[in-house]
Design a protein around this motif. Sequence first.
Motif, PDB file in Angstrom:
ATOM      1  N   VAL A  13     -22.599  -4.167  20.933  1.00 39.53           N
ATOM      2  CA  VAL A  13     -21.442  -3.901  20.084  1.00 39.53           C
ATOM      3  C   VAL A  13     -21.612  -4.655  18.774  1.00 39.53           C
ATOM      4  CG1 VAL A  13     -18.939  -4.093  19.867  1.00 39.53           C
ATOM      5  CG2 VAL A  13     -19.951  -3.606  22.105  1.00 39.53           C
ATOM      6  N   VAL A  14     -21.457  -3.955  17.670  1.00 40.02           N
ATOM      7  CA  VAL A  14     -21.556  -4.570  16.344  1.00 40.02           C
ATOM      8  C   VAL A  14     -20.150  -4.707  15.786  1.00 40.02           C
ATOM      9  CG1 VAL A  14     -22.556  -4.427  14.044  1.00 40.02           C
ATOM     10  CG2 VAL A  14     -23.800  -3.478  16.013  1.00 40.02           C
ATOM     11  N   GLY A  15     -19.625  -5.920  15.805  1.00 41.52           N
ATOM     12  CA  GLY A  15     -18.275  -6.176  15.320  1.00 41.52           C
ATOM     13  C   GLY A  15     -17.408  -6.788  16.397  1.00 41.52           C
ATOM     14  N   GLY A  16     -16.777  -7.925  16.080  1.00 37.62           N
ATOM     15  CA  GLY A  16     -16.006  -8.660  17.067  1.00 37.62           C
ATOM     16  C   GLY A  16     -14.510  -8.606  16.852  1.00 37.62           C
ATOM     17  N   GLY A  17     -14.007  -7.467  16.379  1.00 35.37           N
ATOM     18  CA  GLY A  17     -12.566  -7.275  16.287  1.00 35.37           C
ATOM     19  C   GLY A  17     -12.011  -6.755  17.601  1.00 35.37           C
ATOM     20  N   HIS A  44      -9.806  -8.803  11.046  1.00 26.60           N
ATOM     21  CA  HIS A  44      -8.701  -9.137  11.936  1.00 26.60           C
ATOM     22  C   HIS A  44      -8.524 -10.650  12.055  1.00 26.60           C
ATOM     23  CE1 HIS A  44      -6.567  -9.474  15.862  1.00 26.60           C
ATOM     24  NE2 HIS A  44      -5.915  -8.439  15.369  1.00 26.60           N
ATOM     25  N   ALA A  45      -9.591 -11.399  11.863  1.00 28.10           N
ATOM     26  CA  ALA A  45      -9.510 -12.857  11.993  1.00 28.10           C
ATOM     27  C   ALA A  45      -8.686 -13.489  10.881  1.00 28.10           C
ATOM     28  CB  ALA A  45     -10.909 -13.460  12.005  1.00 28.10           C
ATOM     29  N   SER A  61      -2.492 -15.991  16.057  1.00 24.61           N
ATOM     30  CA  SER A  61      -3.194 -15.445  14.894  1.00 24.61           C
ATOM     31  C   SER A  61      -4.317 -14.527  15.338  1.00 24.61           C
ATOM     32  CB  SER A  61      -3.770 -16.576  14.041  1.00 24.61           C
ATOM     33  OG  SER A  61      -4.836 -17.216  14.721  1.00 24.61           O
ATOM     34  N   GLY A  62      -4.819 -13.750  14.406  1.00 22.12           N
ATOM     35  CA  GLY A  62      -5.956 -12.892  14.715  1.00 22.12           C
ATOM     36  C   GLY A  62      -7.172 -13.687  15.134  1.00 22.12           C
ATOM     37  N   ARG A  63      -7.384 -14.832  14.506  1.00 25.78           N
ATOM     38  CA  ARG A  63      -8.534 -15.674  14.866  1.00 25.78           C
ATOM     39  C   ARG A  63      -8.392 -16.220  16.291  1.00 25.78           C
ATOM     40  NH1 ARG A  63     -12.530 -17.488  11.970  1.00 25.78           N
ATOM     41  NH2 ARG A  63     -11.519 -16.817  10.026  1.00 25.78           N
ATOM     42  N   GLU A  64      -7.167 -16.619  16.656  1.00 23.56           N
ATOM     43  CA  GLU A  64      -6.940 -17.120  18.015  1.00 23.56           C
ATOM     44  C   GLU A  64      -7.139 -16.017  19.047  1.00 23.56           C
ATOM     45  OE1 GLU A  64      -3.631 -20.630  17.175  1.00 23.56           O
ATOM     46  OE2 GLU A  64      -3.001 -18.526  17.260  1.00 23.56           O
ATOM     47  N   LEU A  65      -6.659 -14.817  18.740  1.00 20.47           N
ATOM     48  CA  LEU A  65      -6.835 -13.696  19.663  1.00 20.47           C
ATOM     49  C   LEU A  65      -8.312 -13.362  19.836  1.00 20.47           C
ATOM     50  CD1 LEU A  65      -5.416 -11.520  21.380  1.00 20.47           C
ATOM     51  CD2 LEU A  65      -5.426 -10.050  19.354  1.00 20.47           C
ATOM     52  N   ALA A  66      -9.056 -13.369  18.732  1.00 19.57           N
ATOM     53  CA  ALA A  66     -10.487 -13.083  18.792  1.00 19.57           C
ATOM     54  C   ALA A  66     -11.235 -14.144  19.582  1.00 19.57           C
ATOM     55  CB  ALA A  66     -11.066 -12.961  17.385  1.00 19.57           C
TER      56      ALA A  66
END
Length: 361
Positions: A13-17, A44-45, A61-66
Amino acid sequence: MSASTCPRYEVVVVGGGPAGLTTALYTTRLGHRTAVFEGEGGRHATVNHVHNVLGISPDVSGRELASHALEQVETYGGDIYLDIVENIDTVEGDYPFRLEAAHATVESKRVVLATGFRDHSPDVPGLREFTGRGLYYCLHCDAYALGDGSVYVLGHDDDAAHAAMTMLNFTDDVDLLLDGRDPQWDDDTDEQLRAHPIERVEPKVVETYTADADDDRFGGLTFTDGTTRDYLGGFAMYGMTYNTALAESLECDLTDDGAIDVDERRETSVKGVYAVGDVTHGQNQTAIAIGDGAYAGIAINKDIRRFPLSLETIDSLNAPGSDTSDSSFTAPGSSPQLRARMRRMQDRTTNPGLRGPPPNR
């Protein structure tokens, strides 16, 4: 790096959203060796508060979710490369895709592009610093936070005009800021806009200011004619650019508006290449991206799982002289390493007091 020394995966997978990580979570839990490449944290981060996702507090936050999602994928057996994929080539063999990143090269049976898009930011000094706390891009996410406030919409096309009219559902104080540009909407939109209680502000925006000297919250905007206007916040409507460079290098079809074209299984026009999330539609919604990832993960599993054997495979196994000891037809159909992870997770489920990392791969 030669093919024999490249790490090999069934899915990369290319992309960690949200879309890419959901795909990885599904394929990993369905028994496929999976890797995720994420080098920059993704769009998203940058989100300060995650909205419209059932069960997730807006304090997240988006960073925390990621970060939590990356940990989930690793816990179930996926590999995480904090690296940017720079090139994807097609090669001969069972692993037809070779992905080259800044610090790693891997091969894969399937590729999932979750590369998202880039917002076009307004050219207003200092305004980008208020992203997520005065400057927003998604009405579905953030109109709720601006209810009953004084709101601006920056832009000069149909999208901006319709965004301004839509905001009247939340507040009676909406300004449409042309930022020194001529309107580009059509006659019907112009007639529609004039029928709504929206002030059209023509001068260019030159700077932002905070609520007061002791408060760094967004306060408002200053214009070239020397006037200032206080706002609770607002939206920039200047469009987006889909991140399709890797898809184009693989000759994947694009839609008329530049997104990656996919079918209902989230597969592109190139067999074995899937795409998920905003890069396929620009909906800008975490919940939709998660759904895309789930669709793709299930579809990829059906595509590459070992069992059930097809009738053609069964006929070949029953053919005279066939090698019935071929390991590709041996159950279980997932690797010993991933099954060890499964047993570890089963233990943690039945014994909540059990702690410690899953076994090494």
